[in-house]
Motif scaffolding. Structure first.
Motif, mmCIF file in Angstrom:
data_model
loop_
_atom_site.group_PDB
_atom_site.id
_atom_site.type_symbol
_atom_site.label_atom_id
_atom_site.label_comp_id
_atom_site.label_asym_id
_atom_site.label_seq_id
_atom_site.Cartn_x
_atom_site.Cartn_y
_atom_site.Cartn_z
ATOM 1 N N GLN A 172 25.017 30.598 41.670
ATOM 2 C CA GLN A 172 26.458 30.716 41.595
ATOM 3 C C GLN A 172 27.140 29.350 41.663
ATOM 4 N N LYS A 173 26.611 28.467 42.539
ATOM 5 C CA LYS A 173 27.194 27.138 42.664
ATOM 6 C C LYS A 173 27.003 26.337 41.380
ATOM 7 N N ASN A 174 25.859 26.525 40.702
ATOM 8 C CA ASN A 174 25.632 25.834 39.437
ATOM 9 C C ASN A 174 26.615 26.318 38.370
ATOM 10 N N ILE A 175 26.954 27.603 38.400
ATOM 11 C CA ILE A 175 27.922 28.129 37.433
ATOM 12 C C ILE A 175 29.302 27.514 37.686
ATOM 13 N N VAL A 176 29.674 27.450 38.964
ATOM 14 C CA VAL A 176 30.959 26.828 39.313
ATOM 15 C C VAL A 176 30.974 25.368 38.876
ATOM 16 N N LEU A 177 29.862 24.665 39.108
ATOM 17 C CA LEU A 177 29.775 23.269 38.698
ATOM 18 C C LEU A 177 29.872 23.138 37.189
ATOM 19 N N ALA A 178 29.209 24.046 36.457
ATOM 20 C CA ALA A 178 29.264 23.997 34.998
ATOM 21 C C ALA A 178 30.688 24.167 34.498
ATOM 22 N N VAL A 179 31.432 25.074 35.112
ATOM 23 C CA VAL A 179 32.824 25.277 34.711
ATOM 24 C C VAL A 179 33.651 24.023 34.998
ATOM 25 N N ALA A 180 33.437 23.425 36.185
ATOM 26 C CA ALA A 180 34.183 22.217 36.545
ATOM 27 C C ALA A 180 33.866 21.072 35.591
ATOM 28 N N VAL A 181 32.581 20.907 35.234
ATOM 29 C CA VAL A 181 32.187 19.846 34.298
ATOM 30 C C VAL A 181 32.812 20.091 32.934
ATOM 31 N N ALA A 182 32.806 21.341 32.480
ATOM 32 C CA ALA A 182 33.383 21.661 31.181
ATOM 33 C C ALA A 182 34.881 21.351 31.154
ATOM 34 N N VAL A 183 35.580 21.687 32.239
ATOM 35 C CA VAL A 183 37.022 21.419 32.306
ATOM 36 C C VAL A 183 37.284 19.912 32.290
ATOM 37 N N ALA A 184 36.520 19.156 33.109
ATOM 38 C CA ALA A 184 36.698 17.702 33.138
ATOM 39 C C ALA A 184 36.358 17.089 31.783
ATOM 40 N N TYR A 185 35.304 17.590 31.148
ATOM 41 C CA TYR A 185 34.906 17.091 29.835
ATOM 42 C C TYR A 185 36.020 17.327 28.814
ATOM 43 N N LEU A 186 36.574 18.549 28.817
ATOM 44 C CA LEU A 186 37.630 18.879 27.865
ATOM 45 C C LEU A 186 38.875 18.028 28.101
ATOM 46 N N ALA A 187 39.201 17.776 29.371
ATOM 47 C CA ALA A 187 40.378 16.965 29.673
ATOM 48 C C ALA A 187 40.210 15.543 29.141
ATOM 49 N N LEU A 188 39.046 14.954 29.364
ATOM 50 C CA LEU A 188 38.821 13.588 28.893
ATOM 51 C C LEU A 188 38.640 13.549 27.378
ATOM 52 N N ALA A 189 38.074 14.609 26.805
ATOM 53 C CA ALA A 189 37.959 14.674 25.347
ATOM 54 C C ALA A 189 39.344 14.755 24.710
ATOM 55 N N TRP A 190 40.218 15.562 25.314
ATOM 56 C CA TRP A 190 41.589 15.649 24.797
ATOM 57 C C TRP A 190 42.287 14.298 24.905
ATOM 58 N N LEU A 191 42.110 13.601 26.035
ATOM 59 C CA LEU A 191 42.694 12.273 26.192
ATOM 60 C C LEU A 191 42.160 11.328 25.125
ATOM 61 N N SER A 192 40.860 11.420 24.844
ATOM 62 C CA SER A 192 40.269 10.588 23.796
ATOM 63 C C SER A 192 40.915 10.881 22.450
ATOM 64 N N ALA A 193 41.171 12.176 22.184
ATOM 65 C CA ALA A 193 41.792 12.546 20.907
ATOM 66 C C ALA A 193 43.196 11.975 20.780
ATOM 67 N N VAL A 194 43.897 11.845 21.915
ATOM 68 C CA VAL A 194 45.263 11.326 21.879
ATOM 69 C C VAL A 194 45.286 9.851 21.482
ATOM 70 N N VAL A 195 44.298 9.091 21.931
ATOM 71 C CA VAL A 195 44.360 7.637 21.757
ATOM 72 C C VAL A 195 43.386 7.101 20.711
ATOM 73 N N ALA A 196 42.499 7.925 20.179
ATOM 74 C CA ALA A 196 41.408 7.408 19.345
ATOM 75 C C ALA A 196 41.772 7.391 17.865
ATOM 76 N N TYR A 197 41.119 6.487 17.171
ATOM 77 C CA TYR A 197 41.092 6.476 15.714
ATOM 78 C C TYR A 197 39.735 7.020 15.307
ATOM 79 N N SER A 198 39.687 7.951 14.354
ATOM 80 C CA SER A 198 38.449 8.681 14.089
ATOM 81 C C SER A 198 37.972 8.495 12.658
ATOM 82 N N PRO A 199 37.209 7.438 12.401
ATOM 83 C CA PRO A 199 36.631 7.283 11.065
ATOM 84 C C PRO A 199 35.231 7.904 10.996
ATOM 85 N N ASN A 200 34.974 8.730 10.006
ATOM 86 C CA ASN A 200 33.613 9.208 9.722
ATOM 87 C C ASN A 200 32.930 9.898 10.909
ATOM 88 N N ASP A 201 33.525 10.927 11.461
ATOM 89 C CA ASP A 201 32.881 11.766 12.480
ATOM 90 C C ASP A 201 32.582 11.045 13.795
#
Length: 429
Positions: A2-31
């Protein structure tokens, strides 16, 4: 589980937040994007937490990468492919780290920082860039080298900005007592505010409008001073967090074509790369200072613990220890001299002070033996004599030896003196 599931959710949320931040500031050439911060969450937690948490961390990274790819309107197959790249790259890095360095990392030694870079961020970026380039070739033709370059550089820079934050804060524990003194906390808070303020002042303006000529580039060194103070006072957790906040400010403004790097075309090319390299230089400077300061605090703490144990041991056996420097005549006394001899340690600062408490009948003999100890080669020398402290007569059993440097020069004469109360009876040498 159960704790691993909670950790997985927390990691996914943190990952998505930083990925969204990256999308805001990044230039994206060729994938591949010029700013990518999400992978630092996965690597940082893998390095900071024990093995039993790794499945949850990797699962969270996979889910986060897959969901973010779907958010970008890619197909499910492509999204799963990017999720797999994230897991494989992070897994390869942690597999290498387990064979070369002790885990989990603590970021309180230089080897931990070197490990984070050499067996953490670099392998992660290399494997990820290679797989992304192959994936690009599967989808399209050509451009794989460009994908490899952008993916590798952005992953190295972004991971080293984010991963230290998670490594440093993974070991943070709130303490009810024995924590940071309030003056230290307030000093670190002031330095942190000044650091963030100077970064904002530097970057929240169009190039050349706030600071004329080359002043903008020159003043980019100012935040380093404040992050160094934060590192000294708040340690690695404070330094990594402050540096990350500063990096976000710099990236957001550079993406809006503001700040001294907005028009930069330096060694790395794109302005996003240049500003990340600048932010990373600040972050690593602060982290290095925090590590060095932690080493000094650890050495001081160990020295205090050894001194406490040594003092307790010699006190239990009615012993006083001394170090005598014949060149200056200074004497350093350890142990409870006040209790055993009736003399405060501060009154025994030189050999002459010590000899003043030696009984008059023994003083010449003791003085001669101390002179002979200077010429000794490290062999033990045992001597007994009487001490008078003005109210009692004490028997001293003094065993000492000369300590010489590697070149044979005398360093100190060190000794242990056993103190016992006696009647007014002479003690034979």
């Amino acid at each position: 589980m159960q704790k691993n599931i909670v950790l997985a959710v927390a990691v996914a949320v943190a990952y998505l937040a930083l990925a969204w931040l990256s999308a805001v500031v990044a230039y994206s050439p060729n994938d591949a994007w010029t700013v990518w911060l999400g992978s630092g969450v996965v690597l940082g937690l893998l390095l900071a937490l024990r093995r039993r948490w790794w499945p949850g961390i990797l699962a969270g990274g996979f889910v986060g990468a897959t969901l973010f790819s779907l958010y970008l309107d890619t197909s499910l197959v492509v999204a799963l492919g990017y999720g797999a790249i994230e897991v494989i790259a992070a897994g390869a890095a942690i597999a290498l780290a387990t064979r070369l360095v002790p885990l989990p990392l603590r970021l309180d030694r230089g080897r931990d920082l070197a490990a984070l870079i050499v067996v953490g961020a670099l392998p992660l970026a290399l494997v990820g860039a290679f797989l992304a380039a192959l994936w690009h070739l599967v989808e399209t033709t050509g451009g794989a080298l460009g994908v490899f370059r952008v993916w590798f550089v952005s992953n190295v820079l972004g991971t080293l900005l984010v991963a230290p934050v998670f490594v440093a804060w993974a070991q943070f524990r709130v303490r009810r007592s024995g924590g940071m003194p309030m003056p230290t906390f307030l000093g670190g808070a002031l330095a942190c505010v000044l650091f963030i303020l100077t970064v904002w002042l530097l970057f929240d303006a169009a190039p050349g409008t706030r600071f004329e000529g080359t002043r903008g580039q020159t003043l980019t060194y100012v935040p380093i001073l404040f992050v160094a103070i934060v590192a000294l006072l708040w340690g690695a957790p404070g330094a990594t967090l402050a540096a990350f906040v500063g990096a976000v400010i710099a990236l957001l403004n550079t993406a809006q074509h503001e700040g001294p790097f907005a028009l930069a075309q330096g060694y790395l090319g794109e302005a996003e790369f240049e500003v990340q390299a600048y932010a990373l230089a600040i972050a690593l400077t602060g982290l290095l200072i925090a590590i060095l300061a932690a080493g000094q605090r650890r050495a001081a703490r160990d020295a205090r613990e050894w001194r406490t144990r040594f003092t307790a041991a010699i006190a239990a056996h009615r012993l006083v220890a001394y170090e005598w420097d014949p060149a200056t005549g200074s004497l350093v006394v350890s142990g409870d001299a006040n209790e055993l001899m009736g003399v405060p340690p501060q009154r025994l600062g030189t050999l002459a002070d010590w000899l003043s408490y030696v009984a008059a009948d023994d003083r010449e003999r003791v003085t001669t033996r101390f002179d002979e100890r200077v010429r000794g080669q490290g062999e033990a020398d045992r001597l007994t004599y009487l001490l008078h402290n003005g109210s009692a007569t004490l028997a001293a059993t003094d065993e000492a030896r000369a300590i010489r440097d590697h070149d044979g020069e005398l360093h100190r004469v060190v000794g242990l003196v056993r103190i016992d109360p006696v009647t007014a009876t002479a003690v034979a040498a």
